[in-house]
Design a protein around this motif. Sequence first.
Motif, PDB file in Angstrom:
ATOM      1  N   ASP A   1     -15.837  -2.171  -9.160  1.00 22.64           N
ATOM      2  CA  ASP A   1     -16.655  -3.328  -9.017  1.00 22.64           C
ATOM      3  C   ASP A   1     -16.177  -4.490 -10.020  1.00 22.64           C
ATOM      4  OD1 ASP A   1     -18.498  -5.297  -8.906  1.00 22.64           O
ATOM      5  OD2 ASP A   1     -20.345  -4.295  -9.610  1.00 22.64           O
ATOM      6  N   PRO A   2     -15.224  -5.291  -9.454  1.00 24.55           N
ATOM      7  CA  PRO A   2     -14.818  -6.512 -10.449  1.00 24.55           C
ATOM      8  C   PRO A   2     -15.879  -7.237 -11.112  1.00 24.55           C
ATOM      9  CG  PRO A   2     -13.761  -6.477  -8.288  1.00 24.55           C
ATOM     10  CD  PRO A   2     -14.810  -5.444  -8.097  1.00 24.55           C
ATOM     11  N   LYS A   3     -16.882  -7.384 -10.397  1.00 28.80           N
ATOM     12  CA  LYS A   3     -18.066  -8.156 -11.120  1.00 28.80           C
ATOM     13  C   LYS A   3     -18.510  -7.497 -12.240  1.00 28.80           C
ATOM     14  CE  LYS A   3     -18.854 -10.771  -6.851  1.00 28.80           C
ATOM     15  NZ  LYS A   3     -18.657  -9.642  -5.997  1.00 28.80           N
ATOM     16  N   ALA A   4     -18.361  -6.175 -12.586  1.00 27.44           N
ATOM     17  CA  ALA A   4     -18.802  -5.735 -13.763  1.00 27.44           C
ATOM     18  C   ALA A   4     -18.280  -5.682 -14.974  1.00 27.44           C
ATOM     19  CB  ALA A   4     -19.248  -3.958 -13.068  1.00 27.44           C
ATOM     20  N   ILE A   5     -17.333  -6.796 -14.999  1.00 27.17           N
ATOM     21  CA  ILE A   5     -16.466  -6.706 -16.139  1.00 27.17           C
ATOM     22  C   ILE A   5     -17.186  -6.883 -17.418  1.00 27.17           C
ATOM     23  CG2 ILE A   5     -16.450  -9.316 -15.801  1.00 27.17           C
ATOM     24  CD1 ILE A   5     -13.344  -9.066 -16.757  1.00 27.17           C
ATOM     25  N   ARG A   6     -18.454  -7.498 -17.445  1.00 26.16           N
ATOM     26  CA  ARG A   6     -19.304  -7.868 -18.817  1.00 26.16           C
ATOM     27  C   ARG A   6     -19.848  -6.108 -19.131  1.00 26.16           C
ATOM     28  NH1 ARG A   6     -20.407 -13.119 -17.481  1.00 26.16           N
ATOM     29  NH2 ARG A   6     -19.689 -14.444 -19.224  1.00 26.16           N
ATOM     30  N   ALA A   7     -20.400  -5.325 -18.151  1.00 26.37           N
ATOM     31  CA  ALA A   7     -20.970  -4.196 -18.370  1.00 26.37           C
ATOM     32  C   ALA A   7     -19.800  -2.947 -18.867  1.00 26.37           C
ATOM     33  CB  ALA A   7     -21.580  -3.778 -17.016  1.00 26.37           C
ATOM     34  N   VAL A   8     -18.558  -3.259 -18.270  1.00 24.94           N
ATOM     35  CA  VAL A   8     -17.585  -2.551 -18.758  1.00 24.94           C
ATOM     36  C   VAL A   8     -16.992  -2.707 -20.098  1.00 24.94           C
ATOM     37  CG1 VAL A   8     -14.951  -1.988 -18.194  1.00 24.94           C
ATOM     38  CG2 VAL A   8     -16.801  -2.053 -16.133  1.00 24.94           C
ATOM     39  N   ALA A   9     -16.961  -4.005 -20.221  1.00 24.57           N
ATOM     40  CA  ALA A   9     -16.501  -4.437 -21.769  1.00 24.57           C
ATOM     41  C   ALA A   9     -17.680  -3.945 -22.865  1.00 24.57           C
ATOM     42  CB  ALA A   9     -16.612  -5.955 -21.736  1.00 24.57           C
ATOM     43  N   SER A  10     -18.854  -4.257 -22.362  1.00 23.85           N
ATOM     44  CA  SER A  10     -19.934  -3.313 -23.216  1.00 23.85           C
ATOM     45  C   SER A  10     -19.975  -1.769 -23.307  1.00 23.85           C
ATOM     46  CB  SER A  10     -21.446  -3.881 -22.630  1.00 23.85           C
ATOM     47  OG  SER A  10     -22.557  -3.241 -23.317  1.00 23.85           O
TER      48      SER A  10
ATOM     49  N   SER B   1      -6.679  -4.582 -18.712  1.00 25.50           N
ATOM     50  CA  SER B   1      -7.479  -5.601 -19.016  1.00 25.50           C
ATOM     51  C   SER B   1      -8.907  -5.122 -18.661  1.00 25.50           C
ATOM     52  CB  SER B   1      -7.223  -7.001 -18.286  1.00 25.50           C
ATOM     53  OG  SER B   1      -7.423  -6.694 -16.852  1.00 25.50           O
ATOM     54  N   TYR B   2      -9.949  -5.680 -19.161  1.00 25.43           N
ATOM     55  CA  TYR B   2     -11.385  -5.367 -18.612  1.00 25.43           C
ATOM     56  C   TYR B   2     -11.492  -5.639 -17.173  1.00 25.43           C
ATOM     57  CZ  TYR B   2     -12.271  -5.391 -23.638  1.00 25.43           C
ATOM     58  OH  TYR B   2     -12.165  -5.158 -25.093  1.00 25.43           O
ATOM     59  N   LEU B   3     -10.945  -6.758 -16.801  1.00 29.36           N
ATOM     60  CA  LEU B   3     -10.927  -7.184 -15.234  1.00 29.36           C
ATOM     61  C   LEU B   3     -10.021  -5.768 -14.432  1.00 29.36           C
ATOM     62  CD1 LEU B   3     -11.730  -8.590 -12.801  1.00 29.36           C
ATOM     63  CD2 LEU B   3      -9.533 -10.024 -13.271  1.00 29.36           C
TER      64      LEU B   3
ATOM     65  N   PHE C   1      -6.575 -10.066 -28.046  1.00 24.70           N
ATOM     66  CA  PHE C   1      -6.863  -8.955 -28.397  1.00 24.70           C
ATOM     67  C   PHE C   1      -8.657  -9.123 -28.624  1.00 24.70           C
ATOM     68  CE2 PHE C   1      -2.670  -8.808 -30.494  1.00 24.70           C
ATOM     69  CZ  PHE C   1      -2.358  -7.587 -29.669  1.00 24.70           C
ATOM     70  N   THR C   2      -9.206  -9.159 -27.496  1.00 27.53           N
ATOM     71  CA  THR C   2     -10.789  -9.071 -27.603  1.00 27.53           C
ATOM     72  C   THR C   2     -11.432  -7.823 -28.126  1.00 27.53           C
ATOM     73  OG1 THR C   2     -11.145  -8.365 -25.374  1.00 27.53           O
ATOM     74  CG2 THR C   2     -10.805 -10.936 -25.656  1.00 27.53           C
ATOM     75  N   GLY C   3     -12.527  -8.051 -28.631  1.00 35.87           N
ATOM     76  CA  GLY C   3     -13.412  -6.993 -29.264  1.00 35.87           C
ATOM     77  C   GLY C   3     -13.038  -5.531 -29.424  1.00 35.87           C
TER      78      GLY C   3
ATOM     79  N   ARG D   1      -6.852   0.145 -25.999  1.00 30.99           N
ATOM     80  CA  ARG D   1      -5.844  -0.365 -25.151  1.00 30.99           C
ATOM     81  C   ARG D   1      -6.341  -1.244 -24.163  1.00 30.99           C
ATOM     82  NH1 ARG D   1      -3.780   6.012 -24.569  1.00 30.99           N
ATOM     83  NH2 ARG D   1      -3.072   6.144 -26.540  1.00 30.99           N
ATOM     84  N   VAL D   2      -7.614  -1.444 -24.235  1.00 29.64           N
ATOM     85  CA  VAL D   2      -8.057  -2.647 -23.201  1.00 29.64           C
ATOM     86  C   VAL D   2      -7.970  -4.016 -23.864  1.00 29.64           C
ATOM     87  CG1 VAL D   2      -9.930  -3.337 -21.669  1.00 29.64           C
ATOM     88  CG2 VAL D   2      -9.544  -0.724 -22.071  1.00 29.64           C
ATOM     89  N   ILE D   3      -7.526  -5.059 -23.195  1.00 31.78           N
ATOM     90  CA  ILE D   3      -7.394  -6.277 -23.755  1.00 31.78           C
ATOM     91  C   ILE D   3      -7.632  -7.495 -22.855  1.00 31.78           C
ATOM     92  CG2 ILE D   3      -5.608  -5.677 -25.503  1.00 31.78           C
ATOM     93  CD1 ILE D   3      -3.561  -6.880 -23.338  1.00 31.78           C
ATOM     94  N   GLY D   4      -7.812  -8.597 -23.143  1.00 38.73           N
ATOM     95  CA  GLY D   4      -8.288  -9.676 -22.398  1.00 38.73           C
ATOM     96  C   GLY D   4      -7.429  -9.870 -21.237  1.00 38.73           C
ATOM     97  N   SER D   5      -7.539 -10.454 -20.076  1.00 36.15           N
ATOM     98  CA  SER D   5      -6.548 -10.680 -19.058  1.00 36.15           C
ATOM     99  C   SER D   5      -5.677 -11.628 -19.442  1.00 36.15           C
ATOM    100  CB  SER D   5      -7.530 -11.334 -17.902  1.00 36.15           C
ATOM    101  OG  SER D   5      -8.388 -10.336 -17.107  1.00 36.15           O
TER     102      SER D   5
END
Length: 159
Positions: free
Chosen positions: A101-110, A91-93, A133-135, A125-129
């Motif tokens: 940095d668990p708080k960097a989830i949006r930056a990692v997703a970007s 997951s992105y998390l 199937f996000t982005g 291979r990265v999906i939502g928690s």
Amino acid sequence: MTNETAFLETPIGTAKIVGDENGIQSVTFLDEKIPTSIEIAPCLQECVSQLTDYFEGKRTEFELTLHPKGTYFQGKVWKSLLQIPFGKTTSYLEQSTLLGDPKAIRAVASANGKNPILIIIPCHRVIGSDGSFTGFSAGIWRKKWLLAHENPVKQETLF
């Protein structure tokens, strides 16, 4: 040094492969159908061959020199994607936690969304928690196809 380009017909559309002697710079997917390149520059031949093997179910890992263009942070994120094994997801998390940095989830997703080398750097291979199937820059339908291709459910007979 000039970039070379090759096209490869795949089950999920035409792959556009760009690179030079320093490595593969991008693998993207086009919605328009372009036939597989007949003349393929030597610096792209191995990539075309390995992607063909992947789509034919004969390859689970890539052995290519990669040369994606991005920021230092993006490079760190893309490098972490290479650690996700074939047939597995994260997951992105989990990915942002792994990067420290668990708080960097949006930056990692970007950064995942800006991955220029699809499939080989496996951001699919990265999906939502929650398992969604996000982005995926090439389209969610392609992400679903790739994950099913890498982890086909074997239907057992009920009787």
